[in-house]
Motif scaffolding. Structure first.
Motif, PDB file in Angstrom:
ATOM      1  N   PHE A  95       0.868  -1.174   0.000  1.00  0.00           N
ATOM      2  CA  PHE A  95       0.000   0.000   0.000  1.00  0.00           C
ATOM      3  C   PHE A  95       0.903   1.222   0.000  1.00  0.00           C
ATOM      4  CE2 PHE A  95      -2.135   3.391   2.497  1.00  0.00           C
ATOM      5  CZ  PHE A  95      -3.107   3.708   1.568  1.00  0.00           C
ATOM      6  N   VAL A  96       0.986   1.889  -1.144  1.00  0.00           N
ATOM      7  CA  VAL A  96       1.860   3.042  -1.319  1.00  0.00           C
ATOM      8  C   VAL A  96       1.156   4.069  -2.189  1.00  0.00           C
ATOM      9  CG1 VAL A  96       4.034   3.855  -2.299  1.00  0.00           C
ATOM     10  CG2 VAL A  96       3.992   1.715  -1.035  1.00  0.00           C
ATOM     11  N   PHE A  97       1.297   5.345  -1.867  1.00  0.00           N
ATOM     12  CA  PHE A  97       0.714   6.444  -2.649  1.00  0.00           C
ATOM     13  C   PHE A  97      -0.792   6.246  -2.839  1.00  0.00           C
ATOM     14  CE2 PHE A  97       5.161   6.362  -4.434  1.00  0.00           C
ATOM     15  CZ  PHE A  97       5.601   7.453  -3.710  1.00  0.00           C
ATOM     16  N   GLY A  98      -1.466   5.790  -1.818  1.00  0.00           N
ATOM     17  CA  GLY A  98      -2.910   5.635  -1.884  1.00  0.00           C
ATOM     18  C   GLY A  98      -3.393   4.496  -2.753  1.00  0.00           C
ATOM     19  N   THR A  99      -2.497   3.583  -3.119  1.00  0.00           N
ATOM     20  CA  THR A  99      -2.848   2.490  -4.022  1.00  0.00           C
ATOM     21  C   THR A  99      -2.512   1.140  -3.407  1.00  0.00           C
ATOM     22  OG1 THR A  99      -2.520   3.856  -5.996  1.00  0.00           O
ATOM     23  CG2 THR A  99      -2.371   1.476  -6.285  1.00  0.00           C
ATOM     24  N   SER A 127      16.961 -22.351 -14.445  1.00  0.00           N
ATOM     25  CA  SER A 127      17.452 -23.448 -15.276  1.00  0.00           C
ATOM     26  C   SER A 127      18.479 -24.289 -14.519  1.00  0.00           C
ATOM     27  CB  SER A 127      18.081 -22.893 -16.554  1.00  0.00           C
ATOM     28  OG  SER A 127      19.239 -22.128 -16.247  1.00  0.00           O
ATOM     29  N   LYS A 128      18.894 -25.379 -15.116  1.00  0.00           N
ATOM     30  CA  LYS A 128      19.858 -26.269 -14.471  1.00  0.00           C
ATOM     31  C   LYS A 128      21.195 -25.584 -14.216  1.00  0.00           C
ATOM     32  CE  LYS A 128      17.889 -30.557 -16.343  1.00  0.00           C
ATOM     33  NZ  LYS A 128      18.127 -31.759 -17.191  1.00  0.00           N
ATOM     34  N   ASP A 129      21.546 -24.630 -15.068  1.00  0.00           N
ATOM     35  CA  ASP A 129      22.817 -23.928 -14.882  1.00  0.00           C
ATOM     36  C   ASP A 129      22.683 -22.700 -13.993  1.00  0.00           C
ATOM     37  OD1 ASP A 129      21.408 -22.275 -16.513  1.00  0.00           O
ATOM     38  OD2 ASP A 129      22.878 -22.212 -18.131  1.00  0.00           O
ATOM     39  N   GLY A 130      21.495 -22.508 -13.388  1.00  0.00           N
ATOM     40  CA  GLY A 130      21.299 -21.420 -12.437  1.00  0.00           C
ATOM     41  C   GLY A 130      20.784 -20.124 -13.024  1.00  0.00           C
ATOM     42  N   ALA A 131      20.536 -20.069 -14.322  1.00  0.00           N
ATOM     43  CA  ALA A 131      20.024 -18.858 -14.944  1.00  0.00           C
ATOM     44  C   ALA A 131      18.565 -18.634 -14.532  1.00  0.00           C
ATOM     45  CB  ALA A 131      20.132 -18.947 -16.462  1.00  0.00           C
ATOM     46  N   VAL A 132      18.231 -17.392 -14.207  1.00  0.00           N
ATOM     47  CA  VAL A 132      16.885 -17.046 -13.736  1.00  0.00           C
ATOM     48  C   VAL A 132      16.123 -16.313 -14.835  1.00  0.00           C
ATOM     49  CG1 VAL A 132      15.549 -15.779 -12.016  1.00  0.00           C
ATOM     50  CG2 VAL A 132      17.690 -16.902 -11.356  1.00  0.00           C
ATOM     51  N   ARG A 133      14.899 -16.738 -15.080  1.00  0.00           N
ATOM     52  CA  ARG A 133      14.059 -16.088 -16.087  1.00  0.00           C
ATOM     53  C   ARG A 133      12.669 -15.858 -15.518  1.00  0.00           C
ATOM     54  NH1 ARG A 133      10.447 -17.475 -20.381  1.00  0.00           N
ATOM     55  NH2 ARG A 133      10.510 -19.680 -19.794  1.00  0.00           N
ATOM     56  N   VAL A 134      12.219 -14.603 -15.576  1.00  0.00           N
ATOM     57  CA  VAL A 134      10.859 -14.275 -15.147  1.00  0.00           C
ATOM     58  C   VAL A 134       9.900 -14.623 -16.279  1.00  0.00           C
ATOM     59  CG1 VAL A 134       9.306 -12.462 -14.356  1.00  0.00           C
ATOM     60  CG2 VAL A 134      11.715 -12.436 -13.660  1.00  0.00           C
ATOM     61  N   ARG A 135       9.051 -15.605 -16.048  1.00  0.00           N
ATOM     62  CA  ARG A 135       8.114 -16.044 -17.093  1.00  0.00           C
ATOM     63  C   ARG A 135       6.934 -15.088 -17.224  1.00  0.00           C
ATOM     64  NH1 ARG A 135       7.729 -22.449 -17.356  1.00  0.00           N
ATOM     65  NH2 ARG A 135       5.559 -21.998 -16.881  1.00  0.00           N
ATOM     66  N   ARG A 136       6.394 -14.637 -16.118  1.00  0.00           N
ATOM     67  CA  ARG A 136       5.304 -13.668 -16.161  1.00  0.00           C
ATOM     68  C   ARG A 136       5.082 -13.079 -14.767  1.00  0.00           C
ATOM     69  NH1 ARG A 136      -0.775 -16.083 -15.966  1.00  0.00           N
ATOM     70  NH2 ARG A 136      -0.474 -17.720 -14.422  1.00  0.00           N
ATOM     71  N   VAL A 137       4.460 -11.902 -14.743  1.00  0.00           N
ATOM     72  CA  VAL A 137       4.089 -11.251 -13.490  1.00  0.00           C
ATOM     73  C   VAL A 137       2.622 -10.848 -13.598  1.00  0.00           C
ATOM     74  CG1 VAL A 137       4.457  -9.288 -11.956  1.00  0.00           C
ATOM     75  CG2 VAL A 137       6.418 -10.384 -13.050  1.00  0.00           C
ATOM     76  N   VAL A 138       1.821 -11.300 -12.653  1.00  0.00           N
ATOM     77  CA  VAL A 138       0.405 -10.956 -12.615  1.00  0.00           C
ATOM     78  C   VAL A 138       0.217  -9.900 -11.533  1.00  0.00           C
ATOM     79  CG1 VAL A 138      -1.935 -11.786 -12.188  1.00  0.00           C
ATOM     80  CG2 VAL A 138      -0.289 -13.243 -13.387  1.00  0.00           C
ATOM     81  N   CYS A 139      -0.394  -8.787 -11.911  1.00  0.00           N
ATOM     82  CA  CYS A 139      -0.517  -7.651 -11.000  1.00  0.00           C
ATOM     83  C   CYS A 139      -1.976  -7.226 -10.869  1.00  0.00           C
ATOM     84  CB  CYS A 139       0.333  -6.490 -11.531  1.00  0.00           C
ATOM     85  SG  CYS A 139       0.325  -5.035 -10.482  1.00  0.00           S
ATOM     86  N   ALA A 140      -2.432  -7.032  -9.633  1.00  0.00           N
ATOM     87  CA  ALA A 140      -3.773  -6.506  -9.371  1.00  0.00           C
ATOM     88  C   ALA A 140      -3.618  -5.173  -8.649  1.00  0.00           C
ATOM     89  CB  ALA A 140      -4.581  -7.481  -8.517  1.00  0.00           C
ATOM     90  N   VAL A 141      -4.285  -4.140  -9.164  1.00  0.00           N
ATOM     91  CA  VAL A 141      -4.118  -2.780  -8.647  1.00  0.00           C
ATOM     92  C   VAL A 141      -5.481  -2.180  -8.295  1.00  0.00           C
ATOM     93  CG1 VAL A 141      -3.244  -0.467  -9.138  1.00  0.00           C
ATOM     94  CG2 VAL A 141      -2.088  -2.464 -10.099  1.00  0.00           C
ATOM     95  N   ASP A 142      -5.566  -1.565  -7.131  1.00  0.00           N
ATOM     96  CA  ASP A 142      -6.759  -0.827  -6.721  1.00  0.00           C
ATOM     97  C   ASP A 142      -6.323   0.572  -6.312  1.00  0.00           C
ATOM     98  OD1 ASP A 142      -9.008   0.281  -5.644  1.00  0.00           O
ATOM     99  OD2 ASP A 142      -9.283  -1.193  -4.045  1.00  0.00           O
ATOM    100  N   CYS A 143      -6.508   1.529  -7.224  1.00  0.00           N
ATOM    101  CA  CYS A 143      -6.137   2.918  -6.925  1.00  0.00           C
ATOM    102  C   CYS A 143      -7.380   3.768  -6.673  1.00  0.00           C
ATOM    103  CB  CYS A 143      -5.315   3.509  -8.068  1.00  0.00           C
ATOM    104  SG  CYS A 143      -6.128   3.443  -9.675  1.00  0.00           S
ATOM    105  N   GLY A 144      -8.495   3.120  -6.428  1.00  0.00           N
ATOM    106  CA  GLY A 144      -9.730   3.855  -6.210  1.00  0.00           C
ATOM    107  C   GLY A 144     -10.425   4.167  -7.525  1.00  0.00           C
ATOM    108  N   ILE A 145     -11.463   4.994  -7.465  1.00  0.00           N
ATOM    109  CA  ILE A 145     -12.209   5.366  -8.659  1.00  0.00           C
ATOM    110  C   ILE A 145     -11.414   6.412  -9.423  1.00  0.00           C
ATOM    111  CG2 ILE A 145     -14.323   6.444  -9.532  1.00  0.00           C
ATOM    112  CD1 ILE A 145     -15.799   5.262  -7.161  1.00  0.00           C
TER     113      ILE A 145
END
Length: 297
Positions: free
Chosen positions: A236-240, A251-269
């Motif tokens: 909860f930051v900046f009213g949101t 991966s097996k060699d330790g490499a990191v990959r972000v497959r997706r990010v799902v975000c839900a936001v409620d900043c009011g009306i």
């Protein structure tokens, strides 16, 4: 970073993409030795300022150079030059501890962190009684219902290194630390990260709603292939209110990959101030607004 300046005997013009136009004008006037009303700043659409364009060092240097040239001068800094010599993002050291009840839920919370205060330099009146409202934001206004909390900030500025709002503001640091610690508490209690957070959000229904929506849309709890995991955070930051679920693969060699990010936001009306054709949307019924918000989520 770039700035174009034309210094004349009777005035100065500046073409600059900046987040603080009045400061840019004042810096140009002081450097050129001109009255403020003799300086005109043509501010550009900056695309993204990321805090770097809250600083006016580029204007000062461009005016200094332009004073030696008869005509407009454009000064350009390469990314390499700017990153090496500009303002730097502040860093912090955090120490956290908590007391858990028999159910593994936090009943005491202690957070002590030290780091630079940007506002103490950039806007001194905002730094009162040793507290920086930006640096502490996201650490002192948690959405979680914790009965006993103690948060302490200690200002420690690196000597000779100017810090600024580089890429983000104070909450970006605090949210990361707080949510990482919440994961540790949930692991100590042997509870699911989403369920653990949900149990602490009964007094904050909007925070709970974004958490549940993000978890649902991300498929939280559904099986994942080997080497893939999910992580969750709430803030909860900046009213949101916002919740994110990151799906990450290692991966097996330790490499990191972000497959997706799902975000839900409620900043009011959201009210759209655009006139004429947009007014009908602002005047829509409460039911229509609620339907629109639910659909956007």
């Amino acid at each position: 970073m770039n700035c174009t300046v034309h210094v004349r005997k009777d005035g100065c013009e500046v073409w600059f993409g900046n987040q603080v136009v009045a400061r840019a004008q004042a810096a140009a006037a002081k450097t050129a030795g001109l009255p403020l009303d003799k300086v005109v700043v043509h501010n550009h659409l900056i695309g993204g300022g990321f805090g770097r364009r809250l600083e006016i060092d580029g204007v000062t240097r461009a005016v200094e150079i332009a004073q030696h040239v008869d005509g407009p001068v454009k000064v350009v800094w390469t990314c390499e030059e700017d990153i090496q010599h500009d303002m730097y993002r502040h860093y912090f050291f955090d120490r956290m501890s908590a007391g858990l009840d028999e159910r593994g839920m936090p009943i005491a919370w202690n957070h002590r962190f030290a780091g630079s205060s940007i506002l103490a330099r950039w806007l001194p009146p905002a730094f009162n009684n040793g507290l920086d409202p930006d640096t502490t934001d996201g650490a002192i206004n948690l959405t979680y219902a914790i009965p006993n909390m103690h948060v302490e900030y200690l200002r420690v500025d690196p000597p000779g290194i100017p810090t600024a709002f580089w890429r983000s503001v104070g909450p970006s640091h605090n949210v990361f630390v707080v949510e990482s610690f919440m994961d540790e508490l949930g692991a100590a209690a042997k509870q699911d990260p989403v369920a653990y957070r949900r149990a602490l959000l009964d007094k904050s229904p909007r925070a709970k709603a974004v958490l549940e929506l993000a978890a649902e849309k991300a498929g939280w709890g559904q099986p994942l292939s080997r080497g893939v995991g999910r992580g969750v955070s709430v803030q909860f930051v900046f009213g949101t209110f916002m919740a994110q679920v990151a799906e990450v693969e290692v991966s097996k060699d330790g490499a990191v990959r972000v497959r997706r990010v799902v975000c839900a936001v409620d900043c009011g009306i959201v009210v759209n101030p655009t006139p004429s054709g947009r007014r009908s949307r602002v005047r829509s019924s409460s039911a229509s607004r609620q339907h629109s918000m639910a659909r956007s989520r």
